[in-house]
Motif scaffolding. Sequence first.
Motif, short mmCIF file in Angstrom:
data_model
loop_
_atom_site.label_atom_id
_atom_site.label_comp_id
_atom_site.label_asym_id
_atom_site.label_seq_id
_atom_site.Cartn_x
_atom_site.Cartn_y
_atom_site.Cartn_z
N ALA A 64 0.86 -1.19 0.00
CA ALA A 64 0.00 0.00 0.00
C ALA A 64 0.89 1.24 0.00
N THR A 65 0.47 2.22 -0.78
CA THR A 65 1.18 3.50 -0.77
C THR A 65 0.54 4.41 0.27
N SER A 66 1.35 4.94 1.16
CA SER A 66 0.84 5.76 2.26
C SER A 66 1.58 7.09 2.31
N SER A 67 0.94 8.09 2.91
CA SER A 67 1.57 9.38 3.17
C SER A 67 1.90 9.50 4.65
N VAL A 68 3.13 9.86 4.95
CA VAL A 68 3.54 10.01 6.35
C VAL A 68 4.27 11.34 6.49
N LEU A 69 4.31 11.85 7.72
CA LEU A 69 5.01 13.10 7.98
C LEU A 69 6.48 12.99 7.58
N GLU A 70 6.98 14.03 6.93
CA GLU A 70 8.40 14.07 6.63
C GLU A 70 9.21 14.26 7.91
N GLN A 71 8.67 15.06 8.82
CA GLN A 71 9.39 15.38 10.05
C GLN A 71 8.39 15.69 11.16
N GLN A 72 8.62 15.11 12.33
CA GLN A 72 7.77 15.41 13.48
C GLN A 72 8.04 16.84 13.96
N PRO A 73 6.99 17.57 14.40
CA PRO A 73 7.23 18.88 14.99
C PRO A 73 7.83 18.72 16.39
N VAL A 74 8.31 19.82 16.94
CA VAL A 74 8.72 19.84 18.34
C VAL A 74 7.64 20.57 19.13
N LEU A 75 7.21 20.00 20.24
CA LEU A 75 6.14 20.56 21.04
C LEU A 75 6.72 21.33 22.21
N ALA A 76 6.53 22.64 22.22
CA ALA A 76 7.05 23.50 23.28
C ALA A 76 5.91 23.96 24.17
N THR A 77 6.16 23.98 25.46
CA THR A 77 5.11 24.27 26.43
C THR A 77 5.61 25.21 27.51
N ILE A 78 4.76 26.19 27.88
CA ILE A 78 5.07 27.07 28.99
C ILE A 78 4.47 26.48 30.26
N LEU A 79 5.35 26.17 31.22
CA LEU A 79 4.91 25.56 32.48
C LEU A 79 4.25 26.60 33.37
N ARG A 80 3.23 26.18 34.18
CA ARG A 80 2.72 24.85 34.35
C ARG A 80 1.42 24.62 33.60
N ALA A 81 0.74 25.76 33.29
CA ALA A 81 -0.61 25.69 32.72
C ALA A 81 -0.64 24.99 31.36
N GLY A 82 0.47 25.00 30.64
CA GLY A 82 0.49 24.42 29.30
C GLY A 82 0.55 22.90 29.26
N LEU A 83 0.78 22.26 30.41
CA LEU A 83 1.00 20.81 30.41
C LEU A 83 -0.18 19.99 29.86
N PRO A 84 -1.44 20.27 30.23
CA PRO A 84 -2.52 19.45 29.67
C PRO A 84 -2.64 19.58 28.15
N MET A 85 -2.53 20.78 27.62
CA MET A 85 -2.58 20.93 26.16
C MET A 85 -1.40 20.23 25.51
N HIS A 86 -0.24 20.30 26.16
CA HIS A 86 0.94 19.60 25.66
C HIS A 86 0.66 18.11 25.54
N GLN A 87 0.01 17.53 26.55
CA GLN A 87 -0.30 16.11 26.53
C GLN A 87 -1.24 15.76 25.38
N GLY A 88 -2.19 16.66 25.10
CA GLY A 88 -3.09 16.44 23.98
C GLY A 88 -2.37 16.49 22.65
N LEU A 89 -1.48 17.47 22.49
CA LEU A 89 -0.67 17.55 21.27
C LEU A 89 0.20 16.31 21.11
N LEU A 90 0.77 15.85 22.23
CA LEU A 90 1.66 14.69 22.21
C LEU A 90 0.91 13.40 21.90
N SER A 91 -0.36 13.35 22.23
CA SER A 91 -1.14 12.14 21.94
C SER A 91 -1.33 11.95 20.44
#
Length: 214
Positions: A64-91
Amino acid sequence: MIYDLSKNNSIARTFIAELRDEQIQKDAMRFRKNLERLGAFFAYEISKTLKYKEIDTQTPLGIATSSVLEQQPVLATILRAGLPMHQGLLSVFDQAESAFITAYRKTKKNGDFVIQMEHISAPDLEGKTVILADPMLATGLSIVLCAKELINTYQIEKLHIVSAIASAEGIKHVRANLPKADLWLGAIDDEMTSKSYIVPGLGDAGDLAYGVKQ
């Protein structure tokens, strides 16, 4: 580009409504979960803008021919309030590396404040797409300070900023100082208090997620 969730109906608007609700806010786990859900939602939307390559994948019955990301992004987070959104992005970007930034409002005796940034822990960001998450974009001072520190240190290819709630004033400040960044926002509110809290906003996201700080 500014991507505003409030302009289109989706389940994400329910998450925003629950984040704002002062009764639902009493359940800290649910508050964190809704921020996490928003993070995952934004990750999916941002993924549509990234670069892909085609690969051949061996299945039990053929190729099967598939499309995949060329490169993963880097997820940057401002502590501490950003941690839950970070976890969602990381999922969603589950192979992404992460950067963590310590920054906070340092209040003066007269009630004014400055943004104090103390520490950045980051992988190599050269040539990378960076997604910077902070649930509240109020004045925009902390986002701009942290983003400029990353930009001045690394040759970042693309910057995305993710916030659940933003003020019109904060957006204006970010656009003036980070004109090439894309903003991904759950809702935009027009007002702020004299202490620079967004109105109607939702209150202090860090306190609601993890307890009132001293």
